[in-house]
Scaffold this motif. Structure first.
Motif, short mmCIF file in Angstrom:
data_model
loop_
_atom_site.label_atom_id
_atom_site.label_comp_id
_atom_site.label_asym_id
_atom_site.label_seq_id
_atom_site.Cartn_x
_atom_site.Cartn_y
_atom_site.Cartn_z
N VAL A 128 0.86 -1.18 0.00
CA VAL A 128 0.00 0.00 0.00
C VAL A 128 0.90 1.24 0.00
O VAL A 128 1.80 1.34 0.84
N ARG A 132 -2.33 7.25 0.50
CA ARG A 132 -3.43 6.35 0.12
C ARG A 132 -4.16 6.84 -1.13
O ARG A 132 -4.77 6.04 -1.83
N ARG A 135 -3.41 4.91 -4.31
CA ARG A 135 -3.71 3.48 -4.30
C ARG A 135 -4.22 2.99 -5.65
O ARG A 135 -3.90 1.89 -6.08
#
Length: 151
Positions: A128, A132, A135
């Protein structure tokens, strides 16, 4: 060596660049657990798509990664990523669109739809990203965009 039901170590380490330049693309033993995790992620993707998945680029030794102009932080060099296609399912764009909403369920750390000229593929990684928001992204010669974008 069979890593999972449908994926072998040879499949995840095959590199036409390594063959052409006569570079060793054998992963060190400490990378094997990451390659197994990547193969397990690929099994989940294969099951979800319902068709075979072809790995076009998996593990890359550092010399191979440099030869293909890969990022110095590439997940490929750590055994944590694979570039895939699944022609029996559809185009890489269709594959990316199908997988994007399922990244958490499938254990995909990062999904990138990549397109350069008429060539495209889907990059999947078990890692990951720190941000984020990165992503699920699209990368083309024009740059990087958030989400899966038709270009």
């Amino acid at each position: 060596m069979q890593l999972t039901q449908h994926f072998t170590l040879a499949e995840l380490t095959k590199s036409s660049t390594a063959e052409r330049l006569e570079l060793d693309n054998t992963p060190p033993p400490q990378v094997l657990p990451a390659l197994i995790q990547t193969a397990e992620m690929l099994e989940r993707i294969r099951s979800t798509l319902g068709v075979p998945v072809t790995v076009t680029s998996g593990y890359r030794a550092w010399a191979v990664n440099k030869a293909v102009k890969g990022a110095t932080t590439s997940d490929h060099a750590q055994g944590r990523a694979a570039d895939i296609v699944a022609p029996r399912y559809g185009t890489p764009l269709q594959i990316a669109r199908a997988l994007a909403p399922l990244v958490d369920v499938l254990g995909i750390g990062q999904l990138i739809y990549e397109r350069f000229g008429s060539t495209s593929w889907v990059h999947v990684s078990t890692r990951v990203p720190d941000k984020r928001v990165n992503r699920v992204i699209t990368i083309t010669s024009a740059g990087t965009q958030l989400g899966v974008q038709e270009v």
